[in-house]
Design a protein around this motif. Structure first.
Motif, PDB file in Angstrom:
ATOM      1  N   UNK A 282     -26.622 -65.193  -0.541  1.00 57.73           N
ATOM      2  CA  UNK A 282     -25.912 -64.736  -1.725  1.00 57.73           C
ATOM      3  C   UNK A 282     -25.508 -63.274  -1.633  1.00 57.73           C
ATOM      4  N   UNK A 283     -26.070 -62.539  -0.706  1.00 61.03           N
ATOM      5  CA  UNK A 283     -25.817 -61.110  -0.592  1.00 61.03           C
ATOM      6  C   UNK A 283     -24.359 -60.859  -0.243  1.00 61.03           C
ATOM      7  N   UNK A 284     -23.714 -59.985  -0.998  1.00 57.00           N
ATOM      8  CA  UNK A 284     -22.319 -59.641  -0.787  1.00 57.00           C
ATOM      9  C   UNK A 284     -22.216 -58.289  -0.111  1.00 57.00           C
ATOM     10  N   UNK A 285     -21.057 -57.992   0.401  1.00 60.60           N
ATOM     11  CA  UNK A 285     -20.815 -56.723   1.053  1.00 60.60           C
ATOM     12  C   UNK A 285     -20.854 -55.611   0.014  1.00 60.60           C
ATOM     13  N   UNK A 286     -21.711 -54.634   0.249  1.00 62.50           N
ATOM     14  CA  UNK A 286     -21.867 -53.515  -0.672  1.00 62.50           C
ATOM     15  C   UNK A 286     -21.191 -52.280  -0.077  1.00 62.50           C
ATOM     16  N   UNK A 287     -20.325 -51.630  -0.848  1.00 66.80           N
ATOM     17  CA  UNK A 287     -19.670 -50.406  -0.416  1.00 66.80           C
ATOM     18  C   UNK A 287     -20.300 -49.222  -1.135  1.00 66.80           C
ATOM     19  N   UNK A 288     -20.377 -48.096  -0.444  1.00 66.48           N
ATOM     20  CA  UNK A 288     -20.893 -46.891  -1.086  1.00 66.48           C
ATOM     21  C   UNK A 288     -19.805 -46.327  -1.999  1.00 66.48           C
ATOM     22  N   UNK A 289     -20.167 -45.370  -2.853  1.00 67.96           N
ATOM     23  CA  UNK A 289     -19.183 -44.759  -3.753  1.00 67.96           C
ATOM     24  C   UNK A 289     -18.097 -44.058  -2.972  1.00 67.96           C
ATOM     25  N   UNK A 290     -18.466 -43.369  -1.891  1.00 69.42           N
ATOM     26  CA  UNK A 290     -17.484 -42.660  -1.071  1.00 69.42           C
ATOM     27  C   UNK A 290     -16.492 -43.643  -0.436  1.00 69.42           C
ATOM     28  N   UNK A 291     -16.998 -44.783   0.028  1.00 65.66           N
ATOM     29  CA  UNK A 291     -16.112 -45.775   0.625  1.00 65.66           C
ATOM     30  C   UNK A 291     -15.152 -46.344  -0.421  1.00 65.66           C
ATOM     31  N   UNK A 292     -15.658 -46.583  -1.623  1.00 69.58           N
ATOM     32  CA  UNK A 292     -14.807 -47.101  -2.699  1.00 69.58           C
ATOM     33  C   UNK A 292     -13.737 -46.090  -3.077  1.00 69.58           C
ATOM     34  N   UNK A 293     -14.103 -44.795  -3.181  1.00 71.38           N
ATOM     35  CA  UNK A 293     -13.127 -43.757  -3.533  1.00 71.38           C
ATOM     36  C   UNK A 293     -12.040 -43.651  -2.476  1.00 71.38           C
ATOM     37  N   UNK A 294     -12.428 -43.689  -1.188  1.00 68.52           N
ATOM     38  CA  UNK A 294     -11.439 -43.615  -0.115  1.00 68.52           C
ATOM     39  C   UNK A 294     -10.494 -44.803  -0.171  1.00 68.52           C
ATOM     40  N   UNK A 295     -11.023 -45.976  -0.452  1.00 71.84           N
ATOM     41  CA  UNK A 295     -10.195 -47.174  -0.516  1.00 71.84           C
ATOM     42  C   UNK A 295      -9.223 -47.085  -1.698  1.00 71.84           C
ATOM     43  N   UNK A 296      -9.682 -46.598  -2.833  1.00 76.55           N
ATOM     44  CA  UNK A 296      -8.831 -46.482  -4.008  1.00 76.55           C
ATOM     45  C   UNK A 296      -7.760 -45.425  -3.803  1.00 76.55           C
ATOM     46  N   UNK A 297      -8.113 -44.308  -3.172  1.00 73.17           N
ATOM     47  CA  UNK A 297      -7.126 -43.238  -2.974  1.00 73.17           C
ATOM     48  C   UNK A 297      -6.019 -43.666  -2.022  1.00 73.17           C
ATOM     49  N   UNK A 298      -6.281 -44.596  -1.131  1.00 74.68           N
ATOM     50  CA  UNK A 298      -5.264 -45.061  -0.190  1.00 74.68           C
ATOM     51  C   UNK A 298      -4.377 -46.164  -0.757  1.00 74.68           C
ATOM     52  N   UNK A 299      -4.836 -46.852  -1.763  1.00 79.80           N
ATOM     53  CA  UNK A 299      -4.097 -48.011  -2.279  1.00 79.80           C
ATOM     54  C   UNK A 299      -3.569 -47.747  -3.679  1.00 79.80           C
TER      55      UNK A 299
END
Length: 185
Positions: free
Chosen positions: A141-158
């Protein structure tokens, strides 16, 4: 001529005829495999042939029990084997490998007419019978967990839809001209 001399002559002929042919494989000087049909063809099969010491006076041993033939039913394998053995009886006493291979290629459709590709099925047991350890269930059941920094980088690019903006990988033409992309006069 002795049987061994006949075998040597036929082996030389087979090597020269099927040199570079990926359908023919010499496993040993008295054992061969020949594929009838293309690799991706559902009606392709592999003949495994072994010469006894007295070949060609006695017929070769034919087998269709290779892994390549695992999708062919036992009845179809038996039918192919019996038709090939009929051809062996007709050609007994002569060098027959080339004749057998060519006959099988020409008659592939007839040999495989009753063939229906076998599909291996997996039967699932009801969950009440299977006891899954709790730790194994949690791992699935474990899903891929992203850190806050990874999420911010992904949002800033998209953009707001999660897609990269148009031209994100374009090259700036003005910067190229300043770096001396061409010789200037």
């Amino acid at each position: 001529m002795a049987a061994n001399e006949d075998q040597e002559m036929e082996l030389e002929a087979l090597r020269s005829i099927y040199e570079g042919d990926d359908c023919f494989k010499e496993i040993s000087p008295v054992s061969f495999q020949f594929r009838i049909g293309d690799l991706d063809d559902t009606k392709a099969f592999l003949i495994d042939i072994t010469w006894p010491e007295t070949y060609p006076e006695t017929g070769p041993q034919l087998s269709l029990d290779t892994f390549f033939n695992n999708r062919i039913s036992a009845d179809t394998k038996q039918a192919i084997r019996s038709k090939l053995e009929e051809q062996v009886e007709v050609n007994l006493g002569t060098a027959m490998m080339y004749t057998l291979f060519e006959w099988a290629k020409e008659n592939q459709e007839a040999l495989m007419e009753d063939h229906k590709p076998m599909v291996t099925t997996v039967t699932l047991t009801p969950s009440s019978e299977v006891k899954v350890p709790v730790s194994a269930a949690k791992k699935k059941e474990k899903k891929l967990q992203l850190t806050k920094a990874q999420k911010k980088r992904m949002i800033s690019r998209t953009d707001n839809k999660g897609e990269l903006p148009r031209g994100w990988n374009w090259v700036d033409v003005i910067k190229l001209s300043k770096t001396g992309g061409r010789d200037e006069e």
